[in-house]
Design an enzyme around this catalytic site. Structure first.
Site, PDB file in Angstrom:
ATOM      1  N   GLU A   1       0.833  -1.195   0.000  1.00  0.00           N
ATOM      2  CA  GLU A   1       0.000   0.000   0.000  1.00  0.00           C
ATOM      3  C   GLU A   1       0.874   1.254   0.000  1.00  0.00           C
ATOM      4  O   GLU A   1       1.879   1.324   0.694  1.00  0.00           O
ATOM      5  CB  GLU A   1      -0.880  -0.030   1.259  1.00  0.00           C
ATOM      6  CG  GLU A   1      -1.812   1.137   1.444  1.00  0.00           C
ATOM      7  CD  GLU A   1      -2.679   0.997   2.695  1.00  0.00           C
ATOM      8  OE1 GLU A   1      -3.627   1.774   2.839  1.00  0.00           O
ATOM      9  OE2 GLU A   1      -2.388   0.090   3.526  1.00  0.00           O
TER      10      GLU A   1
ATOM     11  N   LYS B   1      -9.235   2.435  -2.645  1.00  0.00           N
ATOM     12  CA  LYS B   1      -9.574   1.764  -1.386  1.00  0.00           C
ATOM     13  C   LYS B   1     -10.999   2.123  -0.955  1.00  0.00           C
ATOM     14  O   LYS B   1     -11.385   3.293  -0.942  1.00  0.00           O
ATOM     15  CB  LYS B   1      -8.556   2.181  -0.325  1.00  0.00           C
ATOM     16  CG  LYS B   1      -8.639   1.448   1.004  1.00  0.00           C
ATOM     17  CD  LYS B   1      -7.480   1.899   1.885  1.00  0.00           C
ATOM     18  CE  LYS B   1      -7.419   1.185   3.216  1.00  0.00           C
ATOM     19  NZ  LYS B   1      -6.248   1.616   4.013  1.00  0.00           N
TER      20      LYS B   1
ATOM     21  N   CYS C   1      -5.581  -3.197   2.035  1.00  0.00           N
ATOM     22  CA  CYS C   1      -5.502  -3.252   3.490  1.00  0.00           C
ATOM     23  C   CYS C   1      -6.854  -3.382   4.195  1.00  0.00           C
ATOM     24  O   CYS C   1      -7.388  -4.465   4.324  1.00  0.00           O
ATOM     25  CB  CYS C   1      -4.732  -2.042   4.010  1.00  0.00           C
ATOM     26  SG  CYS C   1      -4.054  -2.269   5.683  1.00  0.00           S
TER      27      CYS C   1
END
Length: 585
Positions: A44, A127, A163
């Protein structure tokens, strides 16, 4: 079933070093290509480093990140690596920052992943789940994505996630299940906490089974201010079986062949699943499956808690010093356990030639403490100096009328001044050595023993300090090396030695009693009633809570230090200094 050779690049980026981070991608992609990889994954925010915090609001930085990704794609192609798909995290934006007056609903900065192929960004993903707890403030910085990106690579449908998308139910992983993907890529900047790896693996297993897809989880390693990232990258099958797992706290290329289900339906342009759109694309022309034996990444078993924490503290200290370009460190050596552990950590992190230990004896410093400090220096090989402080203390006392605690604090402050003078003169970073128990109850002298630019044991309870010391010596014995920490430093009662016969127990409960109360109050947010129900003495609880509550102003001024617990002072625990709320008896 098709086989893809995956390469999980567990690397150590630096925040703001876009060129250096891009060079890491290029060099590790070359290694992956040499290993026959067909898909390479990086963590990330790989291009920018993580977390970038308020750099998100600087439009020049966002523009530089976007340009760096485009340039990286072209450079990979120029390196002869254009056919190899590479996934990297970076900072993107499709609108002004949310804090600006011209902000647009649903647009702004994005925590993004890019799939690089044939010199261009072939696909992007934003994300979806943005964490807003503990050290995370992503709701402050980013706008959530609403589209799951699925790319057909080598006949396999591959979903891109980032994540927190893994840690929260629903959203991208639920959409991936409905979309019928064979592989979910999850790129991470997941900070270390003790025993977090024991939570992470069951979570990845559960998501894999829920999704019906293999999960490739890649995490960064390295230190960034208070945070440290341990890696622990892994691949888990759709049945929840752990296929391969990387070591902790080191850079590592995890290469593993994975059999995956072939995509059976033509890729759609767009479908809707679990409230998210699913956007499909196809990648043509990737490296062929290598001939010969299958690549296996192996399985690294987790280590004991003390070994894990020691590695985290060493890495956090090393990267703070090196990434901020300090040539060396200096610390006061009292002969006690805290400074001994910090010195051993510093030597492990930087080598003895970059560590200066200074004995700063006063008239109250015992002979055995001076001997223990000298013994530690001999055991570790660090640069050892003795700078007596009593003449300087006497100079102050000749001009100031002080007594009692004021004289005790004066000694600590003279030591702090001396260490800072050496720092200014010789360029060392001053390490402070106060443990979490002392910080919690305010058992330190402001601008004295709290002086320093970094505190490696800021998040380490006193009882854990002793465990770490014993483990480090045992580990040295096991390897046939000299144990770095004198047994006298481990075994003697702790004392600040600022007055005759002084012991920590004169002012504080024994640490075996104190630490469980502090852990409940600080880490667990238990109130007075909850602590008493847990079996603690009410009078002791009242005393400890009073000490913790009145020391907030000291903690606010303390040096940064590596986070290893679920709730470190600073980023995790944010309380007002001016605060009249008390847990009453």
């Amino acid at each position: 079933m098709p086989t893809l050779r995956l390469a999980l690049s567990q690397v150590n980026p630096s925040v703001g070093d876009l060129a250096g981070n891009a060079d890491l991608v290029r060099s590790w992609t070359r290694q992956a290509a040499d290993a026959g990889a067909q898909l390479v994954l990086f963590p990330e925010m790989m291009v920018t480093g993580y977390p970038v915090e308020d750099l998100v609001f600087r439009r020049s930085f966002v523009a530089a990140s976007r340009a760096a990704v485009q340039r990286l794609a072209a450079d990979l192609a120029a390196d002869g690596l254009g056919e190899l798909p590479v996934v990297v995290g970076y900072l993107d934006a499709d609108g002004p920052p949310q804090v600006s007056g011209d902000a647009e609903p649903g647009r702004g900065a994005r925590n993004a992943a890019a799939l690089l192929h044939r010199g261009v960004v072939a696909a992007r993903y934003f994300k979806h789940h943005l964490p807003n707890y503990g050290v995370f403030d992503e709701d402050r910085y980013f706008v959530p994505g609403d589209t799951l990106t699925v790319v057909r690579i080598g006949g396999v449908d591959v979903a891109l996630t980032i994540c927190e998308d893994l840690w929260q139910a629903g959203g991208p992983f639920a959409a991936a299940r409905q979309a019928g993907v064979g592989l979910v890529v999850n790129i991470n900047g997941s900070p270390y906490e003790l025993n977090k790896d024991d939570i992470r693996l069951p979570l990845v297993r559960r998501r894999a089974v829920e999704t019906g897809a293999t999960i490739a989880y890649v995490n960064m390693t390295g230190g960034q201010d208070e945070l440290v990232f341990e890696g622990d990258s892994m691949i888990v099958s759709a049945e929840g079986d752990l296929l391969t797992r990387a070591p902790q706290f080191v850079e590592h290329l995890l290469v593993h062949d994975v059999e995956l289900p072939a995509a059976t339906t033509p890729p759609a342009t767009e479908i809707v699943a679990d409230g998210m759109r699913v956007a499909y694309s196809t990648l043509d022309g990737i490296p062929p499956t290598p001939s010969g034996p299958a690549a296996t990444g192996g399985l690294i078993e987790p280590v004991a808690d003390e070994a894990e924490v020691w590695q985290a503290l060493v890495l956090g200290l090393r990267d703070y010093v090196n990434k901020n370009r300090f040539p060396s460190v200096v610390l006061g050596l009292s002969g006690g356990i805290d400074s001994a552990v910090v010195a051993a950590l510093a030597v492990d992190a930087l080598g003895p030639d970059r560590v200066v230990g200074v004995s700063l004896p006063s008239q109250h410093s015992s002979e055995h403490s001076r001997e223990d400090a000298a013994d530690l220096a001999k055991r570790t090989g660090l640069d050892y100096r003795v700078e007596p402080i009593q003449p300087m203390v006497d100079g102050f006392l000749a001009n100031l009328s002080l007594s009692g605690v004021a004289v005790e604090n004066l000694q600590a402050r003279v030591r702090g001044v001396t260490l800072m003078a050496l720092s200014n003169q010789e360029g060392h970073l001053v390490l402070t050595t106060g443990n979490k128990s002392e910080l919690a109850v305010g058992y330190s002298t402001l601008y004295g023993d709290s002086v320093g630019g970094f505190n490696p044991v800021k998040d380490v309870w006193k009882t854990l300090i002793w465990r770490l010391a014993k483990w480090r010596n045992t580990d040295a014995d096991r390897r046939g090396e000299t144990a770095p920490i004198p047994q006298n430093s481990i075994g003697k009662p702790p004392s600040a030695e600022l007055s005759p016969g002084q012991l920590d127990s004169d002012n504080l409960p024994d640490y075996d009693v104190l630490d469980p109360i502090l852990i409940g109050y600080v880490d667990g947010d238990l109130g007075r009633d909850g602590l008493i129900e847990s079996g603690h003495d009410p009078a002791v609880v009242d005393k400890v809570l009073r000490l913790v509550d009145t020391a907030e102003y000291k903690r606010r001024q303390s040096a940064p230090g590596t986070k290893i617990s679920m709730k470190a002072f600073g980023r995790d625990r944010r309380l007002p200094i001016t605060n009249r709320w008390r847990e009453h008896g």
